[in-house]
Design a protein around this motif. Sequence first.
Motif, PDB file in Angstrom:
ATOM      1  N   ALA A  93       9.071 -16.453  29.844  1.00 17.68           N
ATOM      2  CA  ALA A  93       8.709 -15.253  30.603  1.00 17.68           C
ATOM      3  C   ALA A  93       8.034 -15.638  31.916  1.00 17.68           C
ATOM      4  O   ALA A  93       8.334 -15.057  32.976  1.00 17.68           O
ATOM      5  CB  ALA A  93       7.784 -14.367  29.763  1.00 17.68           C
ATOM      6  N   ARG A  94       7.130 -16.632  31.867  1.00 16.70           N
ATOM      7  CA  ARG A  94       6.476 -17.082  33.109  1.00 16.70           C
ATOM      8  C   ARG A  94       7.501 -17.670  34.078  1.00 16.70           C
ATOM      9  O   ARG A  94       7.452 -17.418  35.282  1.00 16.70           O
ATOM     10  CB  ARG A  94       5.395 -18.102  32.781  1.00 16.70           C
ATOM     11  N   ALA A  95       8.423 -18.456  33.547  1.00 19.25           N
ATOM     12  CA  ALA A  95       9.450 -19.060  34.412  1.00 19.25           C
ATOM     13  C   ALA A  95      10.327 -17.979  35.039  1.00 19.25           C
ATOM     14  O   ALA A  95      10.678 -18.068  36.226  1.00 19.25           O
ATOM     15  CB  ALA A  95      10.300 -20.032  33.601  1.00 19.25           C
ATOM     16  N   GLN A  96      10.670 -16.962  34.260  1.00 23.52           N
ATOM     17  CA  GLN A  96      11.481 -15.873  34.814  1.00 23.52           C
ATOM     18  C   GLN A  96      10.710 -15.121  35.887  1.00 23.52           C
ATOM     19  O   GLN A  96      11.266 -14.750  36.918  1.00 23.52           O
ATOM     20  CB  GLN A  96      11.923 -14.919  33.703  1.00 23.52           C
ATOM     21  N   GLN A  97       9.408 -14.893  35.655  1.00 24.78           N
ATOM     22  CA  GLN A  97       8.600 -14.189  36.650  1.00 24.78           C
ATOM     23  C   GLN A  97       8.502 -15.006  37.931  1.00 24.78           C
ATOM     24  O   GLN A  97       8.636 -14.475  39.031  1.00 24.78           O
ATOM     25  CB  GLN A  97       7.215 -13.889  36.100  1.00 24.78           C
ATOM     26  N   VAL A  98       8.279 -16.309  37.776  1.00 25.27           N
ATOM     27  CA  VAL A  98       8.224 -17.178  38.957  1.00 25.27           C
ATOM     28  C   VAL A  98       9.569 -17.158  39.670  1.00 25.27           C
ATOM     29  O   VAL A  98       9.636 -17.083  40.903  1.00 25.27           O
ATOM     30  CB  VAL A  98       7.819 -18.623  38.555  1.00 25.27           C
ATOM     31  N   GLY A  99      10.656 -17.186  38.885  1.00 28.63           N
ATOM     32  CA  GLY A  99      11.994 -17.115  39.485  1.00 28.63           C
ATOM     33  C   GLY A  99      12.200 -15.812  40.240  1.00 28.63           C
ATOM     34  O   GLY A  99      12.765 -15.805  41.345  1.00 28.63           O
ATOM     35  N   ARG A 100      11.731 -14.704  39.644  1.00 26.17           N
ATOM     36  CA  ARG A 100      11.848 -13.412  40.343  1.00 26.17           C
ATOM     37  C   ARG A 100      11.018 -13.409  41.623  1.00 26.17           C
ATOM     38  O   ARG A 100      11.458 -12.914  42.660  1.00 26.17           O
ATOM     39  CB  ARG A 100      11.397 -12.273  39.431  1.00 26.17           C
ATOM     40  N   VAL A 102      10.167 -15.982  43.439  1.00 32.34           N
ATOM     41  CA  VAL A 102      10.852 -16.832  44.422  1.00 32.34           C
ATOM     42  C   VAL A 102      12.056 -16.095  44.992  1.00 32.34           C
ATOM     43  O   VAL A 102      12.287 -16.097  46.212  1.00 32.34           O
ATOM     44  CB  VAL A 102      11.267 -18.180  43.786  1.00 32.34           C
ATOM     45  N   SER A 103      12.815 -15.430  44.128  1.00 34.37           N
ATOM     46  CA  SER A 103      13.983 -14.680  44.598  1.00 34.37           C
ATOM     47  C   SER A 103      13.556 -13.542  45.520  1.00 34.37           C
ATOM     48  O   SER A 103      14.188 -13.312  46.554  1.00 34.37           O
ATOM     49  CB  SER A 103      14.757 -14.099  43.411  1.00 34.37           C
ATOM     50  N   ASP A 104      12.492 -12.833  45.128  1.00 33.76           N
ATOM     51  CA  ASP A 104      11.990 -11.746  45.974  1.00 33.76           C
ATOM     52  C   ASP A 104      11.527 -12.280  47.321  1.00 33.76           C
ATOM     53  O   ASP A 104      11.792 -11.680  48.370  1.00 33.76           O
ATOM     54  CB  ASP A 104      10.840 -11.003  45.279  1.00 33.76           C
ATOM     55  N   ALA A 105      10.853 -13.433  47.318  1.00 26.51           N
ATOM     56  CA  ALA A 105      10.392 -14.040  48.572  1.00 26.51           C
ATOM     57  C   ALA A 105      11.591 -14.467  49.420  1.00 26.51           C
ATOM     58  O   ALA A 105      11.604 -14.246  50.636  1.00 26.51           O
ATOM     59  CB  ALA A 105       9.493 -15.235  48.282  1.00 26.51           C
ATOM     60  N   ASP A 106      12.597 -15.068  48.785  1.00 26.50           N
ATOM     61  CA  ASP A 106      13.800 -15.473  49.521  1.00 26.50           C
ATOM     62  C   ASP A 106      14.516 -14.253  50.095  1.00 26.50           C
ATOM     63  O   ASP A 106      14.988 -14.277  51.240  1.00 26.50           O
ATOM     64  CB  ASP A 106      14.750 -16.256  48.614  1.00 26.50           C
TER      65      ASP A 106
END
Length: 148
Positions: A93-100, A102-106
């Motif tokens: 869940a933490r990895a998915q949140q970090v991925g989101r 990062v994706s949101d920032a990108d």
Amino acid sequence: MPRIPGPLRRFLPAGAPGPAAVAGVPQDRVADAIAELEAVFARLAPTEALCDGIVEQGRHDADELRRRAADEVRSIAATAEQRAAGERADAMARAQQVGRQVSDADLAAARARAARLRAQAERRMGDYVARVAAAVTELVDAAEDGPR
């Protein structure tokens, strides 16, 4: 009496060691030792039975402790497995949140860049339109003035 060779001589019956005494029947030392020790062993029998009981109780207690320890090990392993599954789920869940994030920032960076490019294009568009219009006007004027 016939003479017995040297090595067999030690098997001849003999009296008790010590000073010379009246010749007699050799003493049965094994029977004497048994008779002497029978009373001691008889008195030790209850103690020996008690020791056997203690040893048996110790074996029983050790088996019980082994069984309890095995149960505890299984319980600890099951708890650890459950905790590990929970930790894996939390980590995912933490990895998915970090991925989101990062994706949101990108995505935000890409939108900002697109907005800058759009603004730059809008600033330059007037100049390009004016040039193109001038070039078309020039071509049209040249076509009108030219041979008919």
